[in-house]
Design a protein around this motif. Structure first.
Motif, short mmCIF file in Angstrom:
data_model
loop_
_atom_site.label_atom_id
_atom_site.label_comp_id
_atom_site.label_asym_id
_atom_site.label_seq_id
_atom_site.Cartn_x
_atom_site.Cartn_y
_atom_site.Cartn_z
N PRO A 116 0.80 -1.23 0.00
CA PRO A 116 0.00 0.00 0.00
C PRO A 116 0.83 1.28 0.00
N ASP A 117 2.06 1.20 0.48
CA ASP A 117 2.91 2.39 0.55
C ASP A 117 4.02 2.37 -0.50
N ALA A 118 3.83 1.58 -1.55
CA ALA A 118 4.87 1.41 -2.56
C ALA A 118 5.27 2.73 -3.20
N GLU A 119 4.29 3.51 -3.64
CA GLU A 119 4.60 4.75 -4.35
C GLU A 119 5.36 5.72 -3.46
N ALA A 120 4.96 5.83 -2.20
CA ALA A 120 5.62 6.76 -1.29
C ALA A 120 7.04 6.32 -0.96
N VAL A 121 7.22 5.03 -0.67
CA VAL A 121 8.53 4.53 -0.27
C VAL A 121 9.52 4.57 -1.44
N PHE A 122 9.09 4.07 -2.60
CA PHE A 122 9.99 4.10 -3.75
C PHE A 122 10.24 5.54 -4.21
N GLY A 123 9.23 6.40 -4.08
CA GLY A 123 9.41 7.80 -4.43
C GLY A 123 10.44 8.46 -3.54
N ALA A 124 10.42 8.15 -2.24
CA ALA A 124 11.41 8.71 -1.32
C ALA A 124 12.82 8.25 -1.68
N GLY B 5 25.33 6.34 1.40
CA GLY B 5 24.42 5.22 1.23
C GLY B 5 23.94 4.67 2.56
N ALA B 6 24.84 4.59 3.53
CA ALA B 6 24.44 4.12 4.86
C ALA B 6 23.41 5.06 5.48
N ARG B 7 23.61 6.37 5.29
CA ARG B 7 22.63 7.34 5.82
C ARG B 7 21.29 7.21 5.09
N ALA B 8 21.34 7.01 3.78
CA ALA B 8 20.11 6.87 3.00
C ALA B 8 19.34 5.62 3.41
N LEU B 9 20.05 4.52 3.63
CA LEU B 9 19.40 3.29 4.05
C LEU B 9 18.70 3.47 5.39
N GLU B 10 19.38 4.16 6.31
CA GLU B 10 18.78 4.36 7.63
C GLU B 10 17.61 5.34 7.56
N THR B 11 17.75 6.40 6.76
CA THR B 11 16.70 7.42 6.67
C THR B 11 15.46 6.91 5.96
N HIS B 12 15.65 6.25 4.83
CA HIS B 12 14.51 5.86 4.01
C HIS B 12 13.97 4.47 4.31
#
Length: 248
Positions: free
Chosen positions: A162-170, A233-240
């Motif tokens: 259900p949150d695919a668009e938001a998560v992949f968009g982020a 990348g480590a920051r992006a993984l943790e943030t998103h």
């Protein structure tokens, strides 16, 4: 009329360690020059040409011309899948040096499986996408009874969440544009080193492309499938995605 498939003839192509190194160097889907492949496989120019000729004749490798230069790549994802399956059934090579040990660990930590993320990074991203609601289905990505070892799953329990668009968009992945292509959007492989599922298909390729373009992962060597997770990348993984255990 034709008889049974000549499996032995194809299998013989994988019996030469140098030829396998050529195939592995092409395992991330890129097209590489013969000189690069020669360096990766420890071969002379004449030797790598002989191996490439056999691989092309078998339909495992194709050649592309760019100006005066010729580049080689795997014929398609099926060849990469075959390599992954053989890796799962093969014993580990003995590590005789620090360099070899470092390389083996790098492959298990993060690598490309044709054009998508694999290794601990790949399965962690897939698990996080499930946890975030970008994918829906199984509660975890562990190998299930009946899953073919280290191969794309013909039937899988995952769908867009259900949150695919938001998560992949982020993450910077355009879900609609990715879905508009001819390639299947969702496919999954059973990771040979982790024995867990990782995201493949058009969406898996789009995620891997985004990671590379954003500087979140970097290739460890010009002709090597291993990836290095950068501090960004480590920051992006943790943030998103809430993945923090790969930062080390």
């Amino acid at each position: 009329m034709e008889g049974d498939a000549d499996i032995a003839r194809t299998a013989a192509l994988f019996a030469d360690p140098a030829r396998v190194r050529v195939l592995l160097a092409l395992g991330d889907g890129r097209a590489l020059a013969a000189s690069v492949l020669a360096a990766e496989a420890g071969l002379s120019a004449q030797g790598v040409s002989a191996h490439l000729a056999k691989l092309r004749a078998a339909g495992l490798v194709v050649a592309e011309k760019s100006g005066r230069h010729r580049f080689y790549r795997l014929a398609g994802p099926d060849t990469a899948e075959l390599l992954e399956t053989l890796a799962r059934f093969s014993p580990s090579q003995p590590v005789t040096s620090l360099r070899e040990g470092t390389r083996a660990e790098a492959l298990r930590t993060a690598r490309t499986c044709y054009d998508h993320l694999a290794g601990r990074l790949g399965v962690a991203v897939t698990s996080a996408l499930l946890a975030k609601g970008a994918l829906a289905g199984a509660p975890d990505t562990r190998r299930r009874p009946g899953d073919r070892i280290s191969a794309p799953l013909r039937e899988h329990p995952y769908t867009l969440g259900p949150d695919a668009e938001a998560v992949f968009g982020a993450l910077g992945v355009d879900l609609h544009a990715t879905a508009a292509g001819r390639r299947p959007l969702l496919k999954f492989c059973l990771d040979w080193s982790e024995q867990r599922h990782h995201l493949a298909g058009a969406l898996g390729a789009a995620v891997a492309t985004r990671f590379v373009e954003a500087g979140w992962v970097q290739r460890r060597a010009k002709a090597h499938r291993a990836l290095r997770l950068t501090p960004a990348g480590a920051r992006a993984l943790e943030t998103h995605l809430g993945v923090a255990d790969l930062a080390a």
